[in-house]
Design a protein around this motif. Sequence first.
Motif, PDB file in Angstrom:
ATOM      1  N   ASP A  52      52.777  14.145  22.320  1.00  0.00           N
ATOM      2  CA  ASP A  52      52.036  14.982  23.071  1.00  0.00           C
ATOM      3  C   ASP A  52      50.958  14.421  23.861  1.00  0.00           C
ATOM      4  O   ASP A  52      49.664  14.731  23.873  1.00  0.00           O
ATOM      5  N   VAL A  53      51.524  13.590  24.873  1.00  0.00           N
ATOM      6  CA  VAL A  53      50.639  12.804  25.902  1.00  0.00           C
ATOM      7  C   VAL A  53      49.879  13.568  26.839  1.00  0.00           C
ATOM      8  O   VAL A  53      48.733  13.594  27.109  1.00  0.00           O
ATOM      9  N   ARG A  54      50.416  14.826  27.199  1.00  0.00           N
ATOM     10  CA  ARG A  54      50.031  15.831  28.306  1.00  0.00           C
ATOM     11  C   ARG A  54      48.714  16.437  27.533  1.00  0.00           C
ATOM     12  O   ARG A  54      47.766  16.723  28.226  1.00  0.00           O
ATOM     13  N   LEU A  81      50.586   7.178  29.656  1.00  0.00           N
ATOM     14  CA  LEU A  81      49.220   7.831  30.009  1.00  0.00           C
ATOM     15  C   LEU A  81      49.355   7.753  31.779  1.00  0.00           C
ATOM     16  O   LEU A  81      48.868   8.904  32.168  1.00  0.00           O
ATOM     17  N   ALA A  82      49.835   6.674  32.275  1.00  0.00           N
ATOM     18  CA  ALA A  82      49.792   6.921  33.671  1.00  0.00           C
ATOM     19  C   ALA A  82      50.620   7.921  34.199  1.00  0.00           C
ATOM     20  O   ALA A  82      50.231   8.710  35.170  1.00  0.00           O
ATOM     21  N   ASP A  83      51.828   8.199  33.758  1.00  0.00           N
ATOM     22  CA  ASP A  83      52.687   9.129  34.128  1.00  0.00           C
ATOM     23  C   ASP A  83      51.822  10.605  33.973  1.00  0.00           C
ATOM     24  O   ASP A  83      51.976  11.594  34.704  1.00  0.00           O
ATOM     25  N   ALA A  84      51.316  10.802  32.759  1.00  0.00           N
ATOM     26  CA  ALA A  84      50.656  11.936  32.566  1.00  0.00           C
ATOM     27  C   ALA A  84      49.436  12.421  33.264  1.00  0.00           C
ATOM     28  O   ALA A  84      49.059  13.342  33.710  1.00  0.00           O
ATOM     29  N   LEU A  85      48.835  11.258  33.779  1.00  0.00           N
ATOM     30  CA  LEU A  85      47.649  11.389  34.764  1.00  0.00           C
ATOM     31  C   LEU A  85      48.132  11.756  35.871  1.00  0.00           C
ATOM     32  O   LEU A  85      47.461  12.488  36.799  1.00  0.00           O
ATOM     33  N   VAL A  90      45.967  12.237  39.123  1.00  0.00           N
ATOM     34  CA  VAL A  90      44.992  10.934  39.242  1.00  0.00           C
ATOM     35  C   VAL A  90      45.978   9.829  39.035  1.00  0.00           C
ATOM     36  O   VAL A  90      47.017   9.642  38.493  1.00  0.00           O
ATOM     37  N   THR A  91      45.472   8.947  39.733  1.00  0.00           N
ATOM     38  CA  THR A  91      46.106   7.705  40.133  1.00  0.00           C
ATOM     39  C   THR A  91      45.578   6.454  39.527  1.00  0.00           C
ATOM     40  O   THR A  91      44.406   6.106  39.787  1.00  0.00           O
TER      41      THR A  91
END
Length: 288
Positions: A52-54, A81-85, A90-91
């Motif tokens: 559940d990274v989101r 994490l980068a994909d969810a952000l 968020v980049t």
Amino acid sequence: MREHPTVLLIVPADPLRPRRPDAHFAPEACAAQDVGVDVAVVDHDALARGDDVRRAVARVTVEGDAVYRGWMLRSERYAALADALASRGVTLRTTGEQYRRAHELPGWYPGLAELTPRSAWTAGAQRAEFDRARRALGGGPAVLRDFTKSMKHHWHEAAFIPDLDDGEAAWRVASRFLELRGNDLVGGLVLRRFERFTGAEVRTWWVDGVCVLVGAHPDTPYDAPPEAFDPRTVSGPVAALGLPFVTVDLAPRADGVWRIVELGDGQVSDRPSTMEPAALVGVLCGRS
């Protein structure tokens, strides 16, 4: 250096008070807020588990360019994490691919091979692969680790190999290392030629290929770098890696030559207790 300053610092949440930064990173969070940088928290435990990274990033509500400062994550977890952000606008300054190259030794070693102990590694944990790497490195003493970490606190039983020509003894050390690392093993086994260092390590901090801070290593926070230390001796190869935020640990070899002991992603590199959090936040977020 980047033209656009970071607008968001992301840190792990306190497990017991999930709306607040983890106590270890709270000083950096406060320093960021003091210079007008927003701070958001993420659920590190959920990120580390990969579930559940989101939901783990649900409290990140500010969009823009961001830097993570937190506990170590496996490369695939950081990419998630980068994909969810990214789905929240968020980049992260460091991409998943850049994080892997900085975080795992096979990613950074080829570019720094002349400046660091000679190394060989395996694609897994099998004995045959280990013996292949052992023979490739040649005889003599070596230090064992995986792609991200050693077991230096278990030096004689799971880190130091007195002679690579003694295959059985070397494998006993590797077997103990694998036992201790267990499911935390990252990548394969790495053998590094042993070099004798004569002083404390120095931790240097690099943003966009430029050394922005020089300080003590977290393990020896009160051992200040010698006045004669000059990080420019490694600046060309480090800059050529094209990594946005890294740390480079160096130590003096017995012959007086400074050698790179480790390169790591700066987002998950610990800050020594003797370094003011505002100093790191200032150079990292473009507010120095």
